[in-house]
Write an enzyme that holds these catalytic residues in place. Structure first.
Site, PDB file in Angstrom:
ATOM      1  N   ARG A   1      28.775  39.097  30.330  1.00  0.00           N
ATOM      2  CA  ARG A   1      28.859  37.640  30.292  1.00  0.00           C
ATOM      3  C   ARG A   1      27.659  37.138  29.500  1.00  0.00           C
ATOM      4  NH1 ARG A   1      29.702  39.180  35.729  1.00  0.00           N
ATOM      5  NH2 ARG A   1      31.788  38.706  36.536  1.00  0.00           N
TER       6      ARG A   1
ATOM      7  N   LYS B   1      27.110  38.340  38.776  1.00  0.00           N
ATOM      8  CA  LYS B   1      27.286  37.265  39.742  1.00  0.00           C
ATOM      9  C   LYS B   1      26.876  37.718  41.134  1.00  0.00           C
ATOM     10  CE  LYS B   1      30.989  34.641  37.492  1.00  0.00           C
ATOM     11  NZ  LYS B   1      32.382  34.127  37.638  1.00  0.00           N
TER      12      LYS B   1
ATOM     13  N   HIS C   1      32.677  34.158  25.576  1.00  0.00           N
ATOM     14  CA  HIS C   1      33.349  34.815  26.702  1.00  0.00           C
ATOM     15  C   HIS C   1      34.605  35.546  26.248  1.00  0.00           C
ATOM     16  CE1 HIS C   1      33.367  35.424  31.008  1.00  0.00           C
ATOM     17  NE2 HIS C   1      34.673  35.202  31.037  1.00  0.00           N
TER      18      HIS C   1
ATOM     19  N   ARG D   1      34.115  39.206  25.919  1.00  0.00           N
ATOM     20  CA  ARG D   1      34.234  39.974  27.162  1.00  0.00           C
ATOM     21  C   ARG D   1      35.710  40.262  27.460  1.00  0.00           C
ATOM     22  NH1 ARG D   1      31.958  40.981  32.405  1.00  0.00           N
ATOM     23  NH2 ARG D   1      33.218  40.177  34.134  1.00  0.00           N
TER      24      ARG D   1
ATOM     25  N   HIS E   1      33.662  43.067  38.587  1.00  0.00           N
ATOM     26  CA  HIS E   1      34.533  42.231  39.412  1.00  0.00           C
ATOM     27  C   HIS E   1      34.442  42.674  40.868  1.00  0.00           C
ATOM     28  CE1 HIS E   1      37.365  41.064  35.848  1.00  0.00           C
ATOM     29  NE2 HIS E   1      36.295  40.291  35.932  1.00  0.00           N
TER      30      HIS E   1
ATOM     31  N   TYR F   1      44.280  41.542  33.303  1.00  0.00           N
ATOM     32  CA  TYR F   1      44.289  42.110  31.958  1.00  0.00           C
ATOM     33  C   TYR F   1      45.511  42.971  31.701  1.00  0.00           C
ATOM     34  CZ  TYR F   1      39.586  40.349  31.445  1.00  0.00           C
ATOM     35  OH  TYR F   1      38.500  39.515  31.364  1.00  0.00           O
TER      36      TYR F   1
END
Length: 288
Positions: A143, A166, A234, A237, A260, A269
């Site tokens: 990111r 994150k 982004h 990514r 994730h 995806y």
């Protein structure tokens, strides 16, 4: 806000969005109930109060289903926090949101973008910086915030890089030799000292590079190249993930590489890859 930041470890964007929602909601309640907002009022709210607030947001601000769903999520978190151990949050079914597919760009477009930014920069070292940064986003699936948070202590880049994502979640991503070489070329050209405790990617005056500057540079480059509007930092990514999946990567490995928390976030995806296959089929099959 302290609860979201320190205990829930929410991102800066989430803090800003949830805080704004809570303020808007309290302002609505003051008008709706004609009294000051306190804990008793908040704990006594029902589904109709939430429904009325969302109706006002839709009518007055024109928000769609996706924004309404985010607002409702923020309100649920806010009211759960206010309720403490007595988390009697009003139950309200959120609006249906059709989850859109990530919109990647082709590998050659990613490289064209990086090369254009490098060639049009006002200073050579800044061009080397932009080239290295975009290769890092596409080559490692970072990111933009993760890349700009890197410090000089990661140098020299080896085959792996430890990234803080994150909610302070750590992950290890592989680094391609081309990416490591581009980063080193930028470091060698940079006029500022990049010590272990300083940011890796620096702006024109030696401070940490702003993501707004990166987005503006990408916007200028994509217009110059005639690339679609979806070409953003982004999107690199998304391209990383989509191209790995198309090349045979399994979902679990891809989940780890992207950082994730849930496999459901990675499964989107597979829809991208299926959409690509359908395009190939329609263009190639004589009966399509």
């Amino acid at each position: 806000m302290d609860h979201l930041d320190n205990e829930k470890r929410r991102s800066e964007h989430t803090l800003r969005a949830y805080g704004a929602t809570a303020e808007r909601f309290c302002g609505f309640l003051m008008e709706h109930h004609g009294r000051a907002v306190d804990e008793d009022l908040l704990r006594g709210l029902g589904a109709n109060d939430l429904r009325s607030y969302l109706a006002v947001r839709r009518a007055g601000d024109g928000i769609g289903n996706a924004s309404a769903a985010r607002e409702l999520s923020a309100l649920r978190n806010f009211l759960a926090f206010v309720g403490g151990s007595n988390k009697a949050v009003p139950q309200l079914r959120g609006p249906r949101v059709k989850r859109g597919l990530p919109r990647p760009i082709a590998p050659e477009q990613a490289m064209d973008l990086a090369q254009n930014m490098a060639s049009t920069a006002t200073q050579n070292w800044m061009g080397a910086r932009d080239f290295a940064l975009l290769l890092l986003l596409y080559g490692a699936g970072l990111r933009i915030g993760e890349a700009l948070a890197l410090r000089g202590d990661v140098l020299p880049l080896g085959e792996r890089l430890r990234v803080t994502g994150k909610r302070s979640k750590m992950r290890i991503v592989p680094i391609l030799p081309q990416v490591a070489a581009a980063v080193q070329a930028y470091v060698d050209a940079c006029p500022y000292d990049i010590s272990a405790d300083h940011p890796l990617f620096l702006g024109a005056r030696g401070a940490v590079l702003s993501p707004a500057v990166v987005r503006a540079n990408v916007r200028s480059a994509r217009r110059s190249l005639g690339l679609p509007e979806r070409t953003t930092p982004h999107a690199l990514r998304h391209s990383f993930a989509t191209h790995l999946l198309a090349g045979g990567a399994d979902l679990r490995s891809l989940q780890e590489l992207l950082g994730h928390a849930s496999l459901a976030s990675t499964q989107v995806y597979t829809g991208v890859d299926a959409a690509h296959l359908m395009d190939v089929y329609r263009n190639a099959h004589p009966r399509a």
